[in-house]
Design a protein around this motif. Structure first.
Motif, PDB file in Angstrom:
ATOM      1  N   VAL A  48       0.827  -1.221   0.000  1.00 31.48           N
ATOM      2  CA  VAL A  48       0.000   0.000   0.000  1.00 31.48           C
ATOM      3  C   VAL A  48       0.855   1.263   0.000  1.00 31.48           C
ATOM      4  O   VAL A  48       0.336   2.365   0.171  1.00 31.48           O
ATOM      5  N   HIS A  49       2.176   1.094  -0.142  1.00 32.83           N
ATOM      6  CA  HIS A  49       3.106   2.228  -0.197  1.00 32.83           C
ATOM      7  C   HIS A  49       3.059   3.072   1.073  1.00 32.83           C
ATOM      8  O   HIS A  49       3.166   4.304   1.021  1.00 32.83           O
ATOM      9  N   ARG A  50       2.897   2.436   2.198  1.00 35.01           N
ATOM     10  CA  ARG A  50       2.982   3.106   3.496  1.00 35.01           C
ATOM     11  C   ARG A  50       3.916   2.311   4.399  1.00 35.01           C
ATOM     12  O   ARG A  50       3.549   1.860   5.480  1.00 35.01           O
ATOM     13  N   LEU A  51       5.144   2.169   3.916  1.00 33.65           N
ATOM     14  CA  LEU A  51       6.106   1.393   4.680  1.00 33.65           C
ATOM     15  C   LEU A  51       6.415   2.046   6.019  1.00 33.65           C
ATOM     16  O   LEU A  51       6.811   1.372   6.968  1.00 33.65           O
ATOM     17  N   ASP A  52       6.221   3.377   6.107  1.00 34.02           N
ATOM     18  CA  ASP A  52       6.461   4.044   7.387  1.00 34.02           C
ATOM     19  C   ASP A  52       5.553   3.485   8.477  1.00 34.02           C
ATOM     20  O   ASP A  52       5.981   3.255   9.617  1.00 34.02           O
ATOM     21  N   LEU A  53       4.278   3.241   8.119  1.00 28.92           N
ATOM     22  CA  LEU A  53       3.358   2.637   9.089  1.00 28.92           C
ATOM     23  C   LEU A  53       3.675   1.164   9.301  1.00 28.92           C
ATOM     24  O   LEU A  53       3.548   0.636  10.411  1.00 28.92           O
ATOM     25  N   THR A  68       7.549  10.222  20.388  1.00 29.31           N
ATOM     26  CA  THR A  68       7.158  10.919  19.162  1.00 29.31           C
ATOM     27  C   THR A  68       6.624  12.317  19.465  1.00 29.31           C
ATOM     28  O   THR A  68       6.827  13.247  18.668  1.00 29.31           O
ATOM     29  N   ALA A  69       5.944  12.466  20.598  1.00 31.70           N
ATOM     30  CA  ALA A  69       5.467  13.805  20.974  1.00 31.70           C
ATOM     31  C   ALA A  69       6.643  14.739  21.239  1.00 31.70           C
ATOM     32  O   ALA A  69       6.626  15.919  20.844  1.00 31.70           O
ATOM     33  N   LEU A  70       7.667  14.245  21.897  1.00 31.60           N
ATOM     34  CA  LEU A  70       8.855  15.067  22.138  1.00 31.60           C
ATOM     35  C   LEU A  70       9.508  15.472  20.817  1.00 31.60           C
ATOM     36  O   LEU A  70       9.930  16.626  20.637  1.00 31.60           O
ATOM     37  N   GLY A  94      13.763   9.626  18.232  1.00 29.81           N
ATOM     38  CA  GLY A  94      14.753   9.767  17.170  1.00 29.81           C
ATOM     39  C   GLY A  94      14.384   9.143  15.845  1.00 29.81           C
ATOM     40  O   GLY A  94      14.936   9.536  14.814  1.00 29.81           O
ATOM     41  N   MET A  95      13.484   8.170  15.822  1.00 28.97           N
ATOM     42  CA  MET A  95      13.107   7.543  14.562  1.00 28.97           C
ATOM     43  C   MET A  95      12.331   8.513  13.672  1.00 28.97           C
ATOM     44  O   MET A  95      11.669   9.423  14.171  1.00 28.97           O
ATOM     45  N   PRO A  96      12.381   8.326  12.354  1.00 35.19           N
ATOM     46  CA  PRO A  96      11.557   9.164  11.466  1.00 35.19           C
ATOM     47  C   PRO A  96      10.079   8.997  11.795  1.00 35.19           C
ATOM     48  O   PRO A  96       9.591   7.877  11.971  1.00 35.19           O
ATOM     49  N   LEU A  97       9.368  10.119  11.893  1.00 36.08           N
ATOM     50  CA  LEU A  97       7.956  10.073  12.262  1.00 36.08           C
ATOM     51  C   LEU A  97       7.105   9.667  11.067  1.00 36.08           C
ATOM     52  O   LEU A  97       7.372  10.073   9.930  1.00 36.08           O
ATOM     53  N   ALA A 110       0.438   8.380  14.579  1.00 35.36           N
ATOM     54  CA  ALA A 110       0.002   7.050  14.115  1.00 35.36           C
ATOM     55  C   ALA A 110       0.936   5.942  14.594  1.00 35.36           C
ATOM     56  O   ALA A 110       0.572   4.763  14.518  1.00 35.36           O
ATOM     57  N   ALA A 111       2.118   6.294  15.083  1.00 34.55           N
ATOM     58  CA  ALA A 111       3.078   5.251  15.465  1.00 34.55           C
ATOM     59  C   ALA A 111       2.556   4.350  16.582  1.00 34.55           C
ATOM     60  O   ALA A 111       2.592   3.110  16.448  1.00 34.55           O
TER      61      ALA A 111
END
Length: 669
Positions: free
Chosen positions: A45-50, A92-94, A141-144, A150-151
């Motif tokens: 689905v081309h959403r490898l980030d999720l 992720t909020a930080l 530190g990881m890419p959001l 959504a992480a």
């Protein structure tokens, strides 16, 4: 304590020696599918980030996955992954709000305190506390993903998929072999059979230790097996009531089978102490009991063999009672009605002294790590606090060994990752590699912490590669990060922190001596035994279970200490004879109980007082941090007698002599 524990191998050789656990095929398959499918869906689905965050949630679920009943398994995974998702939300909020170095360091330090305090409360808290801090560090530190919040939900999705995979084999719930509790009971009977085969031989003590571990596992699995079905509304259907009644019947039958296994184990322990073997056809009975348990029941014949000592007669009665329970016949075992303890209860209050102390310990290490990363140009500063969280997990053994193993394992893991990425960087190939790494995680975790790191490092780095963050050239700085984090833990969490080996080993020995004394008191004071009731001793079996569980904890701490450099290794060596003597005392008390029950022996108050005094002296020595001197001869009575015990003599008398020899208190005559 097996003879291998007392081998003259140097501490570093014992530290590097991996265990050889059985291959957990079901867990490995679940782990591979749990990682591969979220990443594959993300690619499609081309959403490898999720997909990466869903795979991360699946990995955290795999780290806490076990072959156990669904409710216990869901509680284990759910608690850990909820804490992981909360940590990811914090991190992720930080990152999303652009927190500076100081703000990030303060936030992670506060999270570390909560993580450490939670970790010290028990097994459930340990897993949750570690993942809370690990995910907070990763999230910072990881890419959001898009959107940034959504992480955490995607991590929950990945974990839920792993839980679901574990439910699929339960499609035939009435199949006995599908129930983890039945498999654990069968494994306990098989271990009992091996113990009976090894009676009187050099492997007997090791077999008994395996048997204790199998009973501990079974006790944990049965901890949540009892559920209340009484508070239901009148609208419940007749079918539901029948189903609940059948469920209660199965649970009650399983409980009786467990109690029968405990009684047989007690008898076998007495025979082990007395070095009395049994005929081969009798030693084969537990294996047939195990096969019947897997099949859901059946008749198991116990041979007529004329037991000629009280301990052998106790085994005969216990095996016949076990055969009756497996066949479904009501048998009065005579154990206390108290259920096994729930292994997931909080074993310490969240803000108890020990919990706060451990929270401060973790917070100090994270604060130092944050200060270091803020002043040095580290490309992935989150790797340092993440490594600190893994190394300081309280129930994974020695902090020293974990710090060293983490550094060495990271070097090897980075080398493996670099070699893999030199072969290909195709996303589908990387997905397969990640699935292969996570599939190895259940076995690696059980084998050795260093091997666990070798497997986990490529998995984490490949996930980062799929997330578009890292390249092969950036992997080698992770070695520097891991070495730096391990050095911080060794200095601020191990050497300078007021935590000494005696705080780990000696409290366990105090618990073991206290439990053994309670077991002895129950044997001596139980009037039903003196009256010849073969089903008496209501509290004895459970007290012996508690004592041997405490002894297993003490033995584990001593064994971990033996694999550390001085002074911990030296202290563990000094306490090793005491641990061995206490384990033998448990067998002596079991043999003494059989002598009272089947041999008509009347307890001699002077013998009982000698054992009690020796136990009190050993308890006082542990509390004062003064290990007793080792016996001068390697074949002293605390090791292993050369001949079987004379059944006409009191087992407790010889136990008193063994303890007094250990303590250097040999009375004249």
């Amino acid at each position: 304590m097996s003879s291998s524990d007392a081998s003259p191998s140097p501490w570093w050789a014992r530290a590097a020696r991996p265990a050889r656990p059985p291959l957990p095929v079901a867990l490995m398959v679940r782990a591979a599918l749990g990682m591969a499918l979220p990443l594959a869906v993300g690619l499609v689905v081309h959403r490898l980030d999720l997909g990466v965050f869903a795979g991360l949630g699946a990995m955290h679920a795999t780290m806490n996955d076990r072959v156990e009943p669904g409710r216990l398994r869901a509680a284990r995974i759910g608690t850990a992954v909820l804490a992981s998702a909360l940590g990811m939300l914090i991190g992720t909020a930080l990152q999303h709000t652009g927190a500076d170095g100081l703000g990030l360091g303060v936030a992670l330090t506060l999270t570390a305190f909560a993580s450490g305090a939670l970790s010290a409360t028990g097994p459930r808290g340990s897993a949750a506390g570690m993942l809370l801090l690990v995910s907070a560090a990763l999230g910072s530190g990881m890419p959001l993903p898009r959107p940034w919040w959504a992480a955490p939900p995607m991590m929950l999705v990945g974990a839920a998929f792993v839980v679901l995979l574990g439910l699929l084999p339960a499609g035939a719930p009435n199949r006995p072999a599908a129930d983890p509790r039945n498999r654990a009971l069968a494994a306990a009977y098989e271990a009992l059979g091996r113990t009976l085969v090894d009676l009187g031989g050099p492997r007997a003590a090791s077999s008994r230790q395996v048997l204790t571990a199998r009973l501990n596992q079974l006790q944990d699995l049965l901890g949540t097996s009892r559920t209340s079905h009484t508070n239901r509304t009148s609208r419940t259907s007749r079918t539901s009531r029948t189903s609940r009644r059948d469920h209660r019947d199965r649970q009650e039958r399983r409980r009786r089978m467990y109690e029968a296994a405990l009684a047989a184990t007690e008898a076998a322990t007495g025979l082990l102490w007395a070095r009395r073997p049994v005929p081969p056809e009798v030693a084969e009975v537990p294996a047939r009991l195990a096969a019947a348990v897997r099949q859901g029941g059946g008749e198991v014949a116990v041979p007529d063999w004329r037991p000629d000592t009280p301990s052998r007669q106790a085994l005969d009665v216990a095996l016949r009672a076990a055969a009756d329970t497996v066949a479904g016949r009501d048998t009065r075992i005579g154990t206390a009605p108290a259920p096994p303890p729930d292994p997931w209860r909080l074993r310490a209050r969240l803000l108890s002294r020990g919990s706060v102390r451990y929270g401060l310990r973790v917070a100090l290490c994270i604060a130092v790590g944050s200060a270091v990363t803020a002043n040095f140009p580290l490309s992935k500063s989150y790797w340092v606090p993440m490594t600190i969280a893994f190394v300081l997990k309280p129930d994974l053994g020695s902090v020293f060994l974990r710090a060293v193993s983490r550094s060495v394992g990271t070097v090897l893991g980075v080398a493996v990752t670099a070699a893999l990425l030199m072969a290909t960087t195709d996303e589908w190939a990387l997905t397969a590699m990640a699935a292969g790494c996570v599939a190895l995680l259940p076995y690696a975790t059980a084998a050795h912490y260093g091997l666990n790191t070798v497997v986990m490092t490529p998995m984490a780095l490949i996930l980062l590669q799929l997330g578009g963050q890292s390249s092969a050239a950036e992997f080698w700085p992770r070695v520097l990060d891991s070495v730096l984090a391990s050095a911080i833990v060794l200095l601020f969490g191990y050497l300078l922190w007021p935590e000494r080996p005696r705080h780990r080993i000696e409290p366990r020995l105090v618990d073991a001596t206290t439990a053994l004394r309670a077991y002895l008191d129950a044997v001596v004071l139980d009037t039903t035994l003196r009256n010849g009731d073969v089903h008496g001793g209501n509290a004895q079996v459970w007290l012996r279970r508690t004592a041997y569980r405490s002894l297993a904890d003490a033995r584990r701490e001593v064994r971990q200490g033996l694999a550390e450099p001085p002074p911990t290794g030296r202290l563990a060596e000094r306490w090793l004879p005491a641990t061995t003597a206490l384990e033998r005392l448990g067998g002596a008390v079991a043999a003494f109980a059989a002598q009272i029950r089947y041999g008509g022996r009347v307890p001699d108050p002077s013998e009982v007082d000698r054992v009690r005094n020796a136990l009190d002296e050993l308890t006082a020595a542990a509390r004062a941090h003064h290990p007793p001197a080792a016996p001068p001869a390697p074949a002293a009575p605390t090791d292993r007698p050369a001949a079987p015990h004379d059944p006409t003599r009191s087992a407790l008398g010889r136990a008193a002599q063994e303890l007094e020899t250990l303590l250097g208190n040999r009375p004249a005559g």
